[in-house]
Enzyme design. Structure first.
Site, short mmCIF file in Angstrom:
data_model
loop_
_atom_site.label_atom_id
_atom_site.label_comp_id
_atom_site.label_asym_id
_atom_site.label_seq_id
_atom_site.Cartn_x
_atom_site.Cartn_y
_atom_site.Cartn_z
N HIS A 1 -2.39 15.47 5.38
CA HIS A 1 -1.74 16.26 4.33
C HIS A 1 -1.44 17.68 4.84
O HIS A 1 -0.36 18.22 4.58
CB HIS A 1 -2.63 16.34 3.09
N ARG B 1 3.65 7.21 6.54
CA ARG B 1 2.76 6.79 7.63
C ARG B 1 3.19 5.48 8.25
O ARG B 1 2.90 5.22 9.41
CB ARG B 1 1.32 6.63 7.10
N LYS C 1 -5.28 4.72 -9.47
CA LYS C 1 -6.48 5.12 -8.73
C LYS C 1 -7.46 5.85 -9.64
O LYS C 1 -7.03 6.60 -10.51
CB LYS C 1 -6.10 6.07 -7.59
N SER D 1 -7.21 9.13 2.45
CA SER D 1 -8.34 9.72 1.71
C SER D 1 -9.45 8.69 1.53
O SER D 1 -10.64 9.02 1.60
CB SER D 1 -7.86 10.23 0.36
#
Ligand code: COA
Length: 160
Positions: free
Chosen positions: A17, A90, A41, A128
Site C-alpha cells: 500500500h 497485484r 470482510k 493484509s
C-alpha cells in the site's frame, strides 16, 4: 487541482500500500487515502486504529491526507471532488475484481474513473491477511509492513 482517492480496507496497511501511495502522490496535487469498509470482510483492526497506523506511516507527506468513509465509494468520490480513484494491481485476479468494481462504480456515477497501478513485483504476493497470519504465529513481518507500525501490528496480533 487534481485529486486522487486511494481507498482500501488496509487491515493493516502494508508496504505494498505504501508503494502505491508514494507513486500515486506523484501523479496528483492531493491524494486522499480513505479507509473504507468492504462488506465481504470482517476487519481485525478497527477504523480508528487503521487511521492512526496509516497516519503514522504517511507523516511528512504534505500532499497526502488520511481519512475514513462509510457507505459507497462513489458517494465519497462525489463529495471529495476527486478526479479518479487509484487501485493497486497485484495479479490477473485483481484485474478481474477491479474491472467488476470499476464497472459497478461507473454505472452508479458517470464521472467515476479508476487508475490501476501495477504493484511492485516483490510485494505483489503480500496482503493484509498474510501479514495478520504471519504475525499471529509470531513470525517476522518487518519486510511486509512499514517500520513505523511493525511493532504495533505484531503486539496487537499477539493479544487478539
Ligand atoms: N500490495 C500488497 N497488497 C495489496 C496491495 C498492494 N499494493 N493492494 C491491495 N492489497 C491487498 C490488501 O492488503 C487486501 O488484502 P486482504 O484481502 O488480505 O485484506 C487485498 O489486496 C485487497 O484489498 P484492497 O485492495 O484494499 O481492497 P479491499 O477489498 O480491501 O477494498 C474497497 C475494497 C474497500 C475499496 C471496496 O470494497 C469499496 O469500495 N468499499 C466501499 C463500499 C462500496 O462502494 N462498495 C461497492 C463497490 S463496487
Amino acid at each position: 487541482m487534481s485529486i486522487l482517492i486511494y481507498p482500501g480496507s488496509f487491515d493493516p496497511f502494508t508496504n505494498g500500500h505504501l508503494d502505491i501511495v508514494k507513486r500515486a502522490s506523484r501523479l496528483c496535487d492531493r491524494l486522499i487515502v480513505a479507509v473504507s469498509e468492504n462488506s465481504n470482510k470482517r476487519s481485525f483492526f478497527d477504523s480508528a486504529e487503521r487511521l492512526s497506523m496509516i497516519r503514522t506511516c504517511l507523516e511528512g507527506m504534505p500532499k497526502v491526507e488520511v481519512t475514513s468513509h462509510a457507505g459507497l465509494l462513489v458517494d465519497f468520490f462525489r463529495e471529495s471532488g476527486a478526479d479518479a480513484v487509484v487501485r493497486g494491481l497485484r495479479s490477473e485476479s485483481d484485474f478481474r475484481y477491479e474491472s467488476e468494481m470499476a464497472t459497478a462504480n461507473k454505472l452508479l456515477c458517470a464521472d467515476f474513473e479508476v487508475l490501476l497501478l501495477p504493484c511492485r513485483m516483490d510485494l505483489a504476493l503480500t496482503s493484509s491477511s498474510i501479514v495478520r497470519e504471519v504475525a499471529s504465529f509470531g513470525g517476522d513481518i518487518s519486510g511486509m509492513v512499514p517500520e513505523a507500525i511493525c511493532a504495533y501490528v505484531t503486539r496487537r496480533m499477539r493479544v487478539k
